[in-house]
Design an enzyme around this catalytic site. Structure first.
Site, PDB file in Angstrom:
ATOM      1  N   HIS A   1       0.831  -1.207   0.000  1.00  0.00           N
ATOM      2  CA  HIS A   1       0.000   0.000   0.000  1.00  0.00           C
ATOM      3  C   HIS A   1       0.867   1.258   0.000  1.00  0.00           C
ATOM      4  O   HIS A   1       1.663   1.453   0.920  1.00  0.00           O
ATOM      5  CB  HIS A   1      -0.885  -0.031   1.248  1.00  0.00           C
TER       6      HIS A   1
ATOM      7  N   GLU B   1       0.447  -0.579  -4.774  1.00  0.00           N
ATOM      8  CA  GLU B   1      -0.628   0.380  -5.032  1.00  0.00           C
ATOM      9  C   GLU B   1      -0.064   1.766  -4.782  1.00  0.00           C
ATOM     10  O   GLU B   1       0.673   1.968  -3.803  1.00  0.00           O
ATOM     11  CB  GLU B   1      -1.796   0.122  -4.074  1.00  0.00           C
TER      12      GLU B   1
ATOM     13  N   GLU C   1      -4.199   3.904  -8.308  1.00  0.00           N
ATOM     14  CA  GLU C   1      -5.432   4.527  -7.826  1.00  0.00           C
ATOM     15  C   GLU C   1      -5.489   5.970  -8.295  1.00  0.00           C
ATOM     16  O   GLU C   1      -4.609   6.774  -7.957  1.00  0.00           O
ATOM     17  CB  GLU C   1      -5.532   4.475  -6.297  1.00  0.00           C
TER      18      GLU C   1
ATOM     19  N   HIS D   1      -1.055  11.203  -1.922  1.00  0.00           N
ATOM     20  CA  HIS D   1      -2.363  10.751  -1.439  1.00  0.00           C
ATOM     21  C   HIS D   1      -3.283  11.900  -1.037  1.00  0.00           C
ATOM     22  O   HIS D   1      -4.447  11.928  -1.433  1.00  0.00           O
ATOM     23  CB  HIS D   1      -2.168   9.812  -0.237  1.00  0.00           C
TER      24      HIS D   1
ATOM     25  N   ASP E   1      -1.113   6.254  -5.397  1.00  0.00           N
ATOM     26  CA  ASP E   1      -2.182   7.221  -5.673  1.00  0.00           C
ATOM     27  C   ASP E   1      -1.657   8.289  -6.616  1.00  0.00           C
ATOM     28  O   ASP E   1      -0.532   8.769  -6.443  1.00  0.00           O
ATOM     29  CB  ASP E   1      -2.609   7.909  -4.367  1.00  0.00           C
TER      30      ASP E   1
HETATM   31  O1  G3P Z   1      -6.529   1.458  -3.052  1.00  0.00           O
HETATM   32  C1  G3P Z   1      -6.662   1.075  -1.717  1.00  0.00           C
HETATM   33  C2  G3P Z   1      -6.520   2.233  -0.775  1.00  0.00           C
HETATM   34  O2  G3P Z   1      -5.341   2.917  -1.087  1.00  0.00           O
HETATM   35  C3  G3P Z   1      -7.687   3.178  -0.839  1.00  0.00           C
HETATM   36  O3  G3P Z   1      -7.672   4.168   0.134  1.00  0.00           O
HETATM   37  O4  G3P Z   1      -7.201   6.389   1.040  1.00  0.00           O
HETATM   38  O5  G3P Z   1      -5.462   4.627   1.176  1.00  0.00           O
HETATM   39  O6  G3P Z   1      -6.012   5.682  -1.009  1.00  0.00           O
HETATM   40  P1  G3P Z   1      -6.531   5.263   0.337  1.00  0.00           P
HETATM   41 MG    MG Z   2      -4.769   4.535  -2.357  1.00  0.00          MG
END
Ligand code: G3P
Ligand code: MG
Length: 249
Positions: free
Chosen positions: A11, A38, A113, A53, A40
Site C-alpha cells: 500500500h 498500489e 489509484e 495521497h 495514488d
Molecule cells: O486502493 C486502496 C486504498 O489505497 C484506498 O484508500 O485512502 O489509502 O487511497 P486510500
Molecule cells: Mg490509495
C-alpha cells in the site's frame, strides 16, 4: 481481464517502512517481496500526474497548501522523505512516469489509484490513462482503481482493456449497477467495514474482492476465510511472514 491477483499488495509502496508514494517506498516494497504495489495519482497545476495521497502537502512533504496550487517544478523542490525519517531526506514526490519506470524495472504489478483533487476527476483520469497506455508494458499486471465513478468511466472509455477496480468505502445503494456500468473487474473495499455476509454479497457479482488496508495477520486470515482475494497492506514483508508462520484459518 485480470489473469492473476496477488494475495498482498504493498500500500503506497511499503508505507510502514518508507515514506508513502515515493520511489524509496516502491523499492522497499519490492525488497520486502511484494509482487504488486498500489500508489495514488493526482495532477499538479501544470497537469503532470504525480504520486501523492492527500489533497494538501502538509502531511507528506515540507510544503503547504493544495497540491494543484504547485507546478511540477515547485513540487519537486519539496522534501517528501524527511517527515518520515531523516534517512529519507531528499526523496521527492515522484511523477507517475518516474514511478512507472521504477515499477517496471522492479517487475512489479501495479494498482494505480486515480485520486483526483476535487473537481479534477476527468482530467486526472484522462492524463493518467494516456500515460499508462503509452508507457506500461504488456505482460506486467495492471489494475486502475478509483473511488470516483467519473474517473472509472474515463478509464473504461479510454482504455477498456485495462481492468478497473471500483473502490468503495460507504457503498451507494446502487453500487452493483455502477459496478456493471463501469465494467468493474474487482471491488476494492474497506476491510474494517466487512463481514462474511458483505464479502459474500460482493463476490456474488462474480468479482474478486480486494480489501484495504490490513496490517494485522489475524484480521488478514479472517478476511481470506471469507473469500477476500487480496489485501492492501502497509507491511507486505511483515504480514507475509506472519501469515506464513501462523496456522491457516
Ligand atoms: O486502493 C486502496 C486504498 O489505497 C484506498 O484508500 O485512502 O489509502 O487511497 P486510500
Ligand atoms: Mg490509495
Amino acid at each position: 481481464m485480470l489473469s492473476t491477483l496477488p494475495r498482498l499488495i504493498g500500500h503506497r509502496g511499503a508505507k510502514e517502512s518508507a515514506p508513502e508514494n515515493t520511489l524509496a517506498s516502491l523499492r522497499e516494497a519490492a525488497r520486502q517481496g511484494a509482487a504488486w504495489v498500489e500508489v495514488d495519482v493526482m495532477l499538479t497545476r501544470d497537469r503532470v500526474p504525480v504520486l501523492i495521497h492527500d489533497d494538501t502537502l502538509e502531511r507528506t512533504t515540507n510544503g503547504a497548501g493544495p497540491v494543484p496550487d504547485l507546478t511540477l517544478a515547485e513540487l519537486k523542490a519539496l522534501d517528501a522523505g524527511s517527515w518520515f525519517d531523516t534517512r529519507f531526506a531528499g526523496e521527492t514526490v515522484p511523477t507517475l512516469e518516474e514511478a512507472l519506470g521504477v515499477i517496471r524495472k522492479l517487475g512489479l504489478g501495479l494498482n494505480l489509484e486515480i485520486k483526483p483533487y476535487p473537481g479534477q476527476e476527468v482530467p486526472t483520469a484522462d492524463v493518467a490513462l494516456e500515460l499508462l497506455t503509452r508507457l506500461w508494458p504488456g505482460g506486467l499486471p495492471l489494475l486502475v482503481s478509483s473511488f470516483e465513478v467519473p474517473c472509472l468511466e474515463v478509464a473504461r472509455d479510454r482504455a477498456p482493456e485495462i481492468p478497473r477496480g471500483y473502490l468503495l468505502w460507504d457503498p451507494p445503494a446502487d453500487w452493483a449497477a455502477i459496478a456493471d456500468r463501469i465494467g468493474a473487474a474487482t471491488l476494492n473495499v474497506h476491510q474494517d467495514r466487512q463481514t462474511a455476509e458483505s464479502v459474500a454479497a460482493y463476490r456474488a457479482t462474480g468479482r474478486p474482492v480486494l480489501a484495504y488496508t490490513v496490517n494485522d495477520a489475524a484480521r488478514a486470515r479472517t478476511l481470506f476465510s471469507w473469500g477476500v482475494a487480496g489485501l492492501f497492506t502497509d507491511a507486505p514483508g511483515r504480514l507475509a511472514a506472519e501469515l506464513a508462520a501462523g496456522t491457516p484459518p
